[in-house]
Structures are given as structure tokens and as C-alpha cells.
Motif scaffolding. Structure first.
Motif, PDB file in Angstrom:
ATOM      1  N   CYS A 199       3.921   4.218  -6.311  1.00 15.65           N
ATOM      2  CA  CYS A 199       2.862   5.224  -6.361  1.00 15.65           C
ATOM      3  C   CYS A 199       2.927   5.962  -7.696  1.00 15.65           C
ATOM      4  O   CYS A 199       3.941   6.569  -8.027  1.00 15.65           O
ATOM      5  N   SER A 200       1.861   5.892  -8.438  1.00  9.35           N
ATOM      6  CA  SER A 200       1.805   6.565  -9.737  1.00  9.35           C
ATOM      7  C   SER A 200       1.537   8.047  -9.536  1.00  9.35           C
ATOM      8  O   SER A 200       0.900   8.454  -8.577  1.00  9.35           O
ATOM      9  N   THR A 201       2.004   8.823 -10.480  1.00 10.97           N
ATOM     10  CA  THR A 201       1.780  10.264 -10.413  1.00 10.97           C
ATOM     11  C   THR A 201       0.484  10.624 -11.133  1.00 10.97           C
ATOM     12  O   THR A 201      -0.037   9.847 -11.938  1.00 10.97           O
ATOM     13  N   LEU A 202       0.002  11.805 -10.852  1.00  5.24           N
ATOM     14  CA  LEU A 202      -1.188  12.307 -11.531  1.00  5.24           C
ATOM     15  C   LEU A 202      -0.945  12.381 -13.035  1.00  5.24           C
ATOM     16  O   LEU A 202      -1.835  12.083 -13.838  1.00  5.24           O
ATOM     17  N   GLN A 203       0.264  12.721 -13.424  1.00  5.08           N
ATOM     18  CA  GLN A 203       0.605  12.814 -14.843  1.00  5.08           C
ATOM     19  C   GLN A 203       0.455  11.457 -15.539  1.00  5.08           C
ATOM     20  O   GLN A 203       0.025  11.385 -16.685  1.00  5.08           O
ATOM     21  N   THR A 204       0.799  10.376 -14.838  1.00  4.25           N
ATOM     22  CA  THR A 204       0.650   9.037 -15.417  1.00  4.25           C
ATOM     23  C   THR A 204      -0.811   8.749 -15.730  1.00  4.25           C
ATOM     24  O   THR A 204      -1.143   8.270 -16.818  1.00  4.25           O
ATOM     25  N   TYR A 205      -1.686   9.057 -14.793  1.00  3.71           N
ATOM     26  CA  TYR A 205      -3.120   8.858 -15.033  1.00  3.71           C
ATOM     27  C   TYR A 205      -3.610   9.743 -16.185  1.00  3.71           C
ATOM     28  O   TYR A 205      -4.426   9.311 -17.002  1.00  3.71           O
TER      29      TYR A 205
END
Length: 117
Positions: free
Chosen positions: A98-104
Motif C-alpha cells: 500500500c503506497s502512502t499519500l506522500q508517495t503519490y
């Protein structure tokens, strides 16, 4: 490790990582994330990507977590390699990370910086 990364001394962080015993995967994730963070701070996306790719090919038992993937993606995005970051995001999703919002956010910033947003 962290203080070296903050000082942009990625070469010293990498040298320390190479001398560490690879026995505890949990500790190795922390060391990996710190090393990639040093690469990211030093704008060395190429080294972050190499380290990520070498984990699989050299048989390390480290499974990248959301922080690890995010750090590599951020390093690529900061280095004007958002396309590579997007490929890595897809790869992490295929592995059910699961990617974090920061990654996006890092990807979007990279796209915007290059005029693709």
C-alpha cells in the motif's frame, strides 16, 4: 546512518550498509530505508534504483515496505525520473504494498516540475 544521510554523505552510508551483517530482515529494512533516504537527499536517484534492483537479484531477504518503495519513488521523482517512479509504483502495487499519500505527492510534484501535469 541518519546523520550521514542528512549530511548528504551517501557514499559513507552505502559503505556502512555493505559491512552490516544481513541476518535480521527487520533491521535491514530500516537500514535500507535510511540508505535510500540518503540517496534521495543527495539527488542520487540512480543509486536508490540500483539498490532496490540489487535486493532482488542478490537474494536479500528484504521485502520493501511502503516507506522503502516511497523513498525510491521520491528519489526518482526528485531526480526528474517520474516515469521510472511511476513504473516502481506499479511494481509495488503488483506486490500488494500500500503506497502512502506522500508517495503519490512525490510523483505529482515530479510530473508538475517536468510540465506533465
Amino acid at each position: 546512518f541518519t546523520s550521514l544521510g542528512c549530511a548528504h554523505k551517501w557514499f559513507q552510508v552505502l559503505a556502512l550498509l555493505q559491512t552490516m551483517p544481513m541476518q535480521n530482515p527487520s533491521n535491514m529494512n530500516i537500514l535500507f530505508n535510511t540508505t535510500v533516504g540518503a540517496f534521495e537527499s543527495s539527488h542520487r536517484w540512480d543509486l536508490a534504483l540500483d539498490l532496490c534492483n540489487n535486493l532482488a537479484t542478490n537474494g536479500f531477504e528484504i521485502k520493501l515496505d511502503a516507506v522503502g518503495w516511497g523513498s525510491v519513488i521520491a528519489a526518482c521523482s526528485k531526480g526528474s525520473q517520474w516515469e521510472t517512479g511511476l513504473i516502481l509504483l506499479r511494481r509495488s502495487q503488483d506486490l500488494r504494498v500500500c503506497s502512502t499519500l506522500q508517495t503519490y505527492n512525490w510523483l505529482l510534484k515530479g510530473m508538475k516540475r517536468e510540465g506533465n501535469w
